[in-house]
Design an enzyme around this catalytic site. Structure first.
Site, PDB file in Angstrom:
ATOM      1  CE  LYS A 143      -4.039   1.921   0.127  1.00  7.46           C
ATOM      2  NZ  LYS A 143      -3.522   2.834  -0.930  1.00  7.46           N
ATOM      3  CD  GLN A 189       3.289   4.693   2.266  1.00  7.06           C
ATOM      4  OE1 GLN A 189       3.869   5.602   1.658  1.00  7.06           O
ATOM      5  NE2 GLN A 189       2.165   4.893   2.914  1.00  7.06           N
ATOM      6  CE  LYS A 232       4.063   7.847   5.567  1.00  5.59           C
ATOM      7  NZ  LYS A 232       3.857   8.659   4.350  1.00  5.59           N
ATOM      8  CE  LYS A 261       4.603   7.306  -1.979  1.00  3.04           C
ATOM      9  NZ  LYS A 261       3.636   7.683  -0.947  1.00  3.04           N
ATOM     10  CG  ASP A 289       3.081  10.885  -3.193  1.00  3.01           C
ATOM     11  OD1 ASP A 289       3.411  12.079  -3.194  1.00  3.01           O
ATOM     12  OD2 ASP A 289       3.567  10.065  -2.407  1.00  3.01           O
TER      13      ASP A 289
END
Length: 459
Positions: free
Chosen positions: A102, A123, A126, A138, A178
């Site tokens: 994700k 990520q 996070k 990503k 993004d």
């Protein structure tokens, strides 16, 4: 006493982890942003591996520094003049131990493999901090949507998805937006995915329109979440956002909704920016005007100073927004936008909270300045986790064929950000590092992923 080694950028890495960083540099030459992201995590993990030496024995950290999969592909498309253009596409599927990959897609000329790897690495941790079942990944392209017509953006997105679709799925990899990828781009990408697969798999992309599977509050989530976290930081320190002067860099999605939430909580945003410069408005930024300029007309932020009623605003071309005095700074633009000199300026003006709305916007030198000055600093992997958290909530709604109200989703977001703050603070205190948000975020996110990896064997 822990023995440390020092990297070229200064922070100390525990001697037991130095070989990991050395190997990352050797295997990934020239990927400076990726090196910086790995270094920032490794500098905090010494106490963790000292307490849990099995992480070293099982080489968990080495495994985490290597993506599960790296996809690079050609994206040919035709512009409005009939000329063939060629861009490069990326998807780095980093870690899926907590759930499907994700993370967002970024369309910007600066995008290269090292950029995507740094973002994907961040990520992982996070997403782990959210407590939701999502892994880290990503992607993106060096395509620049600025100045392109809707038809050109559509043709690019269709070509991009024609290659990427085979790697996606609601249980496999779920991209979102993004920088450079908003509702328009997500719509074109989803339409092409649906066309190729002949499936209405709503959970394969997040950030969708409300009429076709999107979540209320998703657009606002990253900016709102950053301010919720900053507000938690303030309250924990006995401070408040109310009545404080705030500078928010950027004027894209994250910055706009950070401005909105700061204003709602009683703060006053006095400056925002884009790549052309920044505007200062001592009367407080007029958010409706910013939204019209940036979201509707897609013009440069300098237009704000020309149109602001009362003449209260001024535009500074190519300057540093961090020259503007403030008590709270929210860097919400892009990586490494706030350097050591800017940090010294902020400290000189009396800033007491810096919270990263963007991904790694503060350089290592800036972090050192803030730490030495006693400034409360919230790292992006905790502060800006609200966007991906709400993407996961969108996935929940898609899976259940449900749709939640804005207030319900926003309340879920606020609760998630509160929980992330508590998790980060508690972890830091548990290791004898009270107030160290960087350590708390890295240690908490890392242990969640590492424990899952060990439970699944050698993967």
């Amino acid at each position: 006493m822990t023995t440390t080694a020092t990297t070229s950028t200064g922070p100390a890495i525990d001697k037991s982890l130095q070989h990991v960083y050395t190997e990352v540099l050797r295997r990934n030459p020239g990927e400076h942003e990726f090196h910086q992201a790995v270094e920032e995590v490794l500098t905090t993990l010494g106490p963790v591996v000292k307490r849990h030496p099995h992480y070293l024995a099982e080489r968990v950290i080495e495994r985490l520094c290597e993506p599960e999969r790296q996809i690079i592909f050609r994206v040919p498309w035709t512009d409005d003049a009939g000329q063939v253009q060629i861009n490069r596409g990326f998807r780095v599927e980093y870690s899926s131990v907590l759930g499907p990959f994700k993370g967002g897609l970024r369309f910007h000329p600066s995008v290269m493999l090292g950029t995507v790897k740094f973002l994907g690495f961040e990520q992982i941790f996070k997403n782990a901090l959210t407590g939701l079942p999502i892994g880290g990944g990503k992607g993106g392209s060096d395509f620049d949507p600025k100045g392109r017509s809707d038809a050109e953006v559509m043709r690019f997105c269709q070509s991009f998805m024609t290659e990427l679709y085979r790697h996606l799925g609601e249980y496999t990899d779920v991209p979102a937006g993004d920088i450079g990828v908003g509702g328009r781009e997500i719509g074109y990408l989803f339409g092409q995915y649906k066309r190729i697969t002949n499936r209405y798999e709503a959970g394969v992309l997040t950030g969708k329109g409300l009429a076709w599977g999107g979540s209320r509050a998703r657009k606002e989530a990253t900016g709102y979440g950053a301010v919720y976290f900053a507000n938690e930081m303030a309250r924990h320190a006995g401070l408040t956002l109310e009545g404080r002067d705030v500078v928010v860099s950027g004027s894209g999605n994250v910055a706009i909704y950070a401005i909105e939430k700061v204003t709602e909580l009683g703060g006053r945003v006095v400056a925002c920016s884009d790549s052309s410069g920044y505007v200062v408005d001592e009367g407080g930024i007029d958010l409706d005007l910013v939204k019209d300029i940036k979201e509707v007309r897609r013009e440069r932020i300098g237009q704000y100073a020309k149109e602001r009623r009362g003449g209260s605003a001024r535009f500074v071309e190519r300057g540093s927004i961090w020259d503007v005095p403030c008590e709270i700074a929210l860097p919400c633009a892009t990586q490494n936008e706030l350097d050591e000199d800017a940090a010294h300026t902020l400290v000189g003006h009396g800033v007491d909270i810096v919270a990263e709305g963007a991904n790694m916007p503060c350089t290592p030198g800036a972090l050192r300045v803030f730490k030495e000055a006693g400034v409360l600093f919230g790292p992006g992997k905790a502060v800006n986790a609200g966007g991906v958290a709400t993407s996961a909530l969108e996935m929940q709604q898609n899976a259940s064929r449900d749709s939640w109200t804005f207030d319900y989703t926003d309340n879920r977001l606020a609760a998630i950000m509160h929980n992330i703050h508590e998790r980060v603070v508690t972890t830091a205190e548990d290791y004898g590092r009270p107030g160290d948000y960087v350590f708390g975020a890295n240690a908490s996110g890392f242990t969640a992923v590492a424990d899952a990896m060990l439970a699944m064997g050698v993967i």
